[in-house]
Write a protein that holds these residues in place. Structure first.
Motif, short mmCIF file in Angstrom:
data_model
loop_
_atom_site.label_atom_id
_atom_site.label_comp_id
_atom_site.label_asym_id
_atom_site.label_seq_id
_atom_site.Cartn_x
_atom_site.Cartn_y
_atom_site.Cartn_z
N LEU A 1 18.15 18.75 -15.16
CA LEU A 1 16.21 19.21 -14.34
C LEU A 1 16.62 19.74 -12.58
N GLY A 2 15.92 20.90 -12.41
CA GLY A 2 16.04 21.20 -11.00
C GLY A 2 15.57 20.63 -10.51
N PRO A 3 15.01 21.12 -9.34
CA PRO A 3 14.42 20.58 -8.31
C PRO A 3 13.44 20.38 -7.98
N GLY A 4 12.54 19.18 -7.62
CA GLY A 4 11.52 18.94 -7.67
C GLY A 4 10.49 20.43 -6.79
N ILE A 5 9.29 21.11 -7.37
CA ILE A 5 8.25 21.65 -6.75
C ILE A 5 7.10 21.11 -7.28
N PRO A 6 5.98 21.57 -6.17
CA PRO A 6 4.83 21.00 -6.39
C PRO A 6 4.01 21.65 -7.63
N GLU A 7 2.87 21.39 -8.01
CA GLU A 7 2.38 21.82 -8.68
C GLU A 7 1.08 22.81 -7.86
N ASP A 8 0.70 23.44 -8.89
CA ASP A 8 0.22 25.13 -8.22
C ASP A 8 -0.44 24.70 -7.70
N GLY A 9 -1.93 24.10 -6.45
CA GLY A 9 -3.18 22.71 -6.69
C GLY A 9 -4.23 24.02 -5.51
N TYR B 1 13.35 14.48 -10.94
CA TYR B 1 13.66 16.11 -11.12
C TYR B 1 14.74 15.74 -10.01
N GLN B 2 15.82 17.05 -9.57
CA GLN B 2 16.89 16.87 -8.52
C GLN B 2 15.93 16.78 -7.16
N PRO B 3 16.48 16.37 -6.29
CA PRO B 3 15.68 16.16 -4.94
C PRO B 3 15.27 17.33 -4.22
N PRO B 4 14.37 17.16 -3.87
CA PRO B 4 13.30 18.79 -3.28
C PRO B 4 14.40 19.28 -1.75
N TYR C 1 4.88 10.29 -10.66
CA TYR C 1 4.90 11.69 -10.15
C TYR C 1 5.35 12.55 -9.33
N THR C 2 6.01 11.67 -7.58
CA THR C 2 6.30 12.01 -6.68
C THR C 2 7.90 10.97 -6.44
N PRO C 3 8.27 10.83 -7.11
CA PRO C 3 9.69 9.31 -6.77
C PRO C 3 10.35 9.85 -5.54
N HIS C 4 10.83 11.18 -5.14
CA HIS C 4 11.22 11.46 -4.41
C HIS C 4 10.62 11.42 -2.67
N ILE C 5 9.43 11.43 -2.82
CA ILE C 5 8.98 10.42 -1.44
C ILE C 5 8.95 8.48 -1.74
N GLN C 6 8.59 8.33 -2.82
CA GLN C 6 8.23 6.89 -2.77
C GLN C 6 9.64 6.03 -2.86
N LEU D 1 0.81 -1.76 0.05
CA LEU D 1 0.21 -0.24 0.02
C LEU D 1 0.88 0.99 0.37
N SER D 2 0.86 2.51 -1.22
CA SER D 2 1.13 3.34 -1.01
C SER D 2 0.12 4.09 0.48
N ALA D 3 0.71 4.20 1.79
CA ALA D 3 -0.18 4.96 2.84
C ALA D 3 0.02 6.17 3.01
N PHE D 4 0.30 7.10 1.93
CA PHE D 4 0.63 8.47 1.55
C PHE D 4 0.39 8.65 0.57
N ASP D 5 0.42 10.16 0.42
CA ASP D 5 0.99 10.39 -1.32
C ASP D 5 0.83 11.73 -1.30
N MET D 6 1.05 12.86 -2.03
CA MET D 6 1.21 14.09 -2.40
C MET D 6 0.66 14.39 -3.76
N ILE D 7 0.03 15.97 -3.99
CA ILE D 7 0.54 16.34 -5.56
C ILE D 7 1.04 16.00 -5.98
N PRO D 8 1.28 15.60 -7.64
CA PRO D 8 2.19 15.65 -8.20
C PRO D 8 3.30 16.60 -8.57
N PHE D 9 4.40 16.57 -8.02
CA PHE D 9 5.36 17.46 -8.62
C PHE D 9 6.19 17.43 -10.51
#
Length: 501
Positions: free
Chosen positions: A288-296, A361-364, A345-350, A268-276
């Motif tokens: 690539l620049g560092p990851g930033i979240p999409e405008d939500g 993207y580069q690590p945020p 869409y959120t590789p830095h948390i996965q 299970l992906s126990a948590f997630d975030m808006i795509p970066f």
């Protein structure tokens, strides 16, 4: 601005590692020394009813997308399963993601479970057991599962370059990334029921082949995970929590009918975030620049994910994961493998890493923060569900400190099983060596270059290209270098002419 990151290989001892963890204001346990033999927490067996696991080392599902076009294993697949066995792990979680149908494949070379692949899948299982016996000198095999999947939004069954998505709902950000129109059809309830039937038959086949359990995959953005986030979907499989978990309940019901002695697990992906996405203001010259979240801002409350804080979608929320684990417990499912987010869409948390894949993207943040986030969520859920057997993820980034942290996490009760993934591709024995009192082989330690992700993104098998000579010295490596804009080693006109697919 890029985040300054301390390379873990530069930290010479446990004290310096703990000081670095403290400086990041996160919590990651780390023992001063690694115990071995009967004293090692990692070698302690565990049981839950009739479920018996010989030690606390586990291998994550690691598909290579290197099967044949009809879904059978290749030589490279067999070699990877040998590595799973060489780990000495007491639990093999799924081996790799195996599609329940051709249409559900994430790649034209993903394994498929079907009548014509039975012999090949049985060979993988036996190969793993043989290598496990050689490593451990024990006649007791590991608990071996098979991860069953339908790739949903990320289906590519027929071509490396053509998406054939089966989407559960329209996502305001991810639809644009796949260039899907507002009229693109959703997978229908009857189509979902047909996929559920595919899971039933696949599980029965897995039992026939001798696998101890099947994983009903609910992670990383694939179909079952997307259904969990289907707050906006109408019909029987969307909206309420009951509807969004109907897929799981109906799969379990059919598996229990066809194969009542087969254990069931859930990753299970126990948590997630808006795509970066990569910060365009810091992306230049192909870097690539560092990851930033999409405008939500216009999407609040955020209703397109599972385990996302709806008012602040860059934060996790474990409330629904807690409800989901409670459901698993009520269904009699005892095996749970916790992960997070999605590699799409959120590789830095996965999958915390120092170097990004080609489409990332580069690590945020310092990747150790990502490790701590997953470990902390797992610790919280384990404390709430002490009777579940819970396996954790995101350990490979720890590198030299993996054995110390793994031992501490098990010893302190943060987790029952430590799951290792990427590092298995190059150094599967790392935890087994530690429990036997052997020094770590530093030249084999995964440094999270992410080529194991970049390769399949470019139509190539997944492997450790920097450290494993099987891949490093292959024609695949030349193709990967071309895809990355690097002059291939020992290039020839024939190799260069083939390009990438």
């Amino acid at each position: 601005m890029s985040v300054p990151i301390v390379r873990l290989a530069s930290l010479k001892d446990a004290n310096r590692f703990r000081e670095h963890v403290h400086s990041l204001k996160v919590d990651v346990p780390c023992d001063e020394r690694v115990l071995h033999g009967h004293d090692s927490p990692l070698l302690q067996p565990m049981s839950c009813g009739d479920l018996k696991i010989t030690n606390r080392i586990a291998v994550q599902p690691m598909e290579g997308w290197d099967g044949t076009s009809d879904g059978n294993p290749s030589e490279a697949t067999i070699r990877r399963w040998q590595r799973f066995g060489q780990s000495g792990a007491g639990l093999i979680w799924g081996g790799e993601a195996v599609a329940v149908s051709h249409d559900g494949r994430a790649n034209p070379n993903q394994l498929v479970i079907a009548e014509h692949t039975k012999k090949g899948l049985a060979q993988l299982r036996q190969t793993l057991i043989d290598e496990h016996r050689r490593t451990t000198a024990s006649g007791e095999p590991p608990l071996i599962g098979l991860q069953l999947t339908h790739s949903g939004r990320y289906c590519k069954p027929n071509s490396q370059t053509r998406n054939e998505p089966h989407i559960a709902y329209h996502h305001p950000i991810l639809d644009k990334r796949l260039r899907l129109s507002v009229s693109y059809p959703l997978i229908t309830d009857p189509e979902i029921k047909a996929i559920i039937a595919d899971f039933h038959h696949a599980a029965a086949t897995a039992y026939e082949l001798g696998f101890d359990f099947v994983d009903i995959k609910h992670c990383h953005g694939y179909l079952a995970h997307e259904l969990l986030g289907g707050h906006t979907r109408l019909g029987d499989y969307g909206g309420s929590f009951e509807n969004r978990t109907r897929f799981l309940r109906e799969v379990v019901e059919g598996v229990r009918f066809l194969a009542p002695k087969l254990e069931i697990g859930v990753r299970l992906s126990a948590f997630d975030m808006i795509p970066f996405f990569p910060d365009p203001s810091q992306s230049s010259n192909g870097k690539l620049g560092p990851g930033i979240p999409e405008d939500g801002e216009s999407l609040i409350p955020y209703r397109w994910g599972f385990g996302v804080n709806s008012e602040n979608p860059t934060m996790m929320d474990l409330a629904e994961a807690t409800r989901f684990l409670d459901l698993l417990q009520r269904l009699g499912i005892r095996l749970v493998n916790l992960t997070a987010g999605s590699p799409y869409y959120t590789p830095h948390i996965q999958r915390p890493a120092l170097y990004p894949p080609c489409d990332g993207y580069q690590p945020p943040e310092d990747p150790l923060v990502g490790v701590a986030r997953q470990m902390g969520a797992t610790r919280t859920l384990k404390a709430q569900f002490p009777d579940l057997i819970i396996m954790g993820s995101a350990y490979s980034y720890l590198q030299e400190f993996l054995p110390r942290v793994a031992q501490a996490a098990v010893r302190e009760g943060w987790v029952d099983l430590v799951g290792i993934g990427r590092i298995v591709l190059t150094y599967p024995e790392i935890l087994w060596d530690a429990t036997q009192g052997r020094a770590s082989q530093r030249k084999r330690i995964c440094r999270t270059f992410s080529d194991c992700t970049t390769a399949p993104r470019n139509g190539l098998p997944s492997g450790c290209f920097p450290l494993d000579s099987y891949y490093k010295d292959s024609e695949w490596a030349n193709k990967l270098n071309l895809a990355k804009g690097i002059e291939p080693r020992n290039s020839s006109s024939e190799i260069v002419g083939q390009g990438t697919t």
